[in-house]
Design an enzyme around this catalytic site. Sequence first.
Site: not given
Lengths: 404, 404
Positions: B191, B399
């Site tokens: 994360t 992206n």
Amino acid sequence: MAEYRVIPEGTVTSPKGFLAAGIYAGLKVFGEEKRDLGLLFSEELCDAAALFTSNEIKGAHVVLGQQRIQGKKLQAVVVNSGSANTCVGEQGLVDATEMTELAAKKLGVLAGHVIAASTGVIGVELPMALIRQGVEKMELSKEGGHELARAIMTTDTHPKELAIALEIEGKEVTIGGIAKGSGMIHPNMATLLCFLTTDASIEADFLHEALKEAVDASLNMVTVDSDTSPNDTVVIMANGRAGNERLKKGALGADIFQEALAELCIHLAEEIARDGEGASKLIKVGVEGAESLADARAAALTVAGSALVKTAVYGNDPNWGRIIAALGRSGARVDESQITLYINEFCAMDKGLPVSFYKEAAVQAMNRPEIYIRVLLHLGDASATAWSCDLSQEYVTINSAYTT
Amino acid sequence: MAEYRVIPEGTVTSPKGFLAAGIYAGLKVFGEEKRDLGLLFSEELCDAAALFTSNEIKGAHVVLGQQRIQGKKLQAVVVNSGSANTCVGEQGLVDATEMTELAAKKLGVLAGHVIAASTGVIGVELPMALIRQGVEKMELSKEGGHELARAIMTTDTHPKELAIALEIEGKEVTIGGIAKGSGMIHPNMATLLCFLTTDASIEADFLHEALKEAVDASLNMVTVDSDTSPNDTVVIMANGRAGNERLKKGALGADIFQEALAELCIHLAEEIARDGEGASKLIKVGVEGAESLADARAAALTVAGSALVKTAVYGNDPNWGRIIAALGRSGARVDESQITLYINEFCAMDKGLPVSFYKEAAVQAMNRPEIYIRVLLHLGDASATAWSCDLSQEYVTINSAYTT
């Protein structure tokens, strides 16, 4: 650079004494240009070498091929696309063996001198009835290399072929090759299937060494999706028809052959990357100044394989932080304050500091069919190149409905 | 399984004595719900532990945080999204340090007890003028955890928060946490940012050990895109307000705390995977019967991270050969003839043999928001779970135009 000339329309049957065929045998959905079964044959028994996948799960033909190549002699390759003949239990080896026997019988050679290869969907048994009929009706020819190059394609959009001629100690030697790539492409091996031929006379151990070195710097430096296939196979056969003095390690001309073979493999590697699934651009990553060759290769491949780098290239997005982040997780030693980075001609980072740039100019520099990412690590003398392609919506479309 | 109850609307400020704030300070493009600067504060000085990215390139806050955590005491975290404060030269550390000083001054604590964190685009300096103004105007509150959870988001579509209560030796102890994930997500750490709080009294060395164990089985088993960020940071702070007898290794209740912390981290890990960039499905990969824990984890993560598996899940395509191919390249020991494989309730492979199935039924079994890929290796006793998400066209869209 080795001196050689590219043979116009050259292919795997360009070297003397090689014949091939490729037909549609019903293993895939029909299409005008579709081929799915092929044969490659040398009129003479060849010195041979082969490299296979590093995946722990291996296609049946890989298991068989690893045994057969122990003898260092081959005379033919029989290959199908459509089914990978992988993960089908013991039937896989039974069928791969039968394929080589069918080819051997047709060609009048020993089955022990035949290698089989399969590419396609995993977990589906080979339709042997179709393959038996197909082998029967194939007709070998000198131009058959082009058909064979089609017969090994899966999601490839076009065949990959090349042949080059060079002079070794006064004799003309030819090297030819075909390859297929597109999906499940990552070292080692970076190609599903690659078949190389030469009419040079070469001692098998040197041939193996030359193949390994060439493949490590070319096909093993390609990544389309970081997924290594269980079926990857590269085979080279040398039949000696060129009449040169037998090449062995250290012999005159050995280096020339080695370099030319590497150049040919690099061409095929680049073609595989350019034709990666859904690709609109070729990505070439050059890493210079690494501490070791292993570091340079790891760094180049990690950048080339990064999903975030690949999507940025697709969208002409000069988000170069993704390249640096990929370098940092590559396992190679890097020192942020020493890194210089170029994307095509535009410098994004110079010795660790971001370079201010006009964003529109950078976007424009990326709007090209080839993107060259050049990284200078300034830590040593080693360098390496990796090849990849951009990641587009089309990649997802192709792969989300492959078997359904 | 540890016994605990989930606190309704629980967050990082649910444990006693923790306050937080999150505001829009102008670091990102404005949006009604957008926050980009936050503070987390404990009324008491806390025992603390933290884990940081394994990337060789590190955000400035990681370098600073690694120094600060040596003291094992923290009282506040100051965090921004929008800029990662990474690859900006020496200015990065100057700015990260100033962020902690601004927070320390506002809160009346020592800067040495404050950790900073940043997430966002790499290679862009922090807009310190905005951060100075922003820290000034933040107002801490007991409900501020919800705002803080928003302030750490980048491409996340919603905040990830959870708090649980459990009893340790007759005292009620609360653990709260928030996390952000979405892109550049791969261990270690899986994360970008995760902040955990508890009012339990815990000795710092045990806290570090408990955090490491929990994160290894949860956040480090998430992969969205195989890209490890240079900024990943997990921090846990324990302020002792619950009044329990101080927990240390081997103490009564230490196991209970450890298990509850792991469950909370697993919840956050699963939420990060479910909300991966462009995700429409959660993929959970369970590997059982591996020879070692390392093998089980490598196998589960490799399957979860495979682009070909992720696209197949997206398209409801039961192309299970891709799962087996990923297992084979994972580095874990596998024996094809022993592998049994389930996708949700449908068995695709049983001890190495493909199971005939009705394709439409399999497609239907995959048309669900959660896909559970269960692999039985039948080689040993170790098992592991990894979390991921499918790969959609939307991922590419997000992206390919992140900074432009």
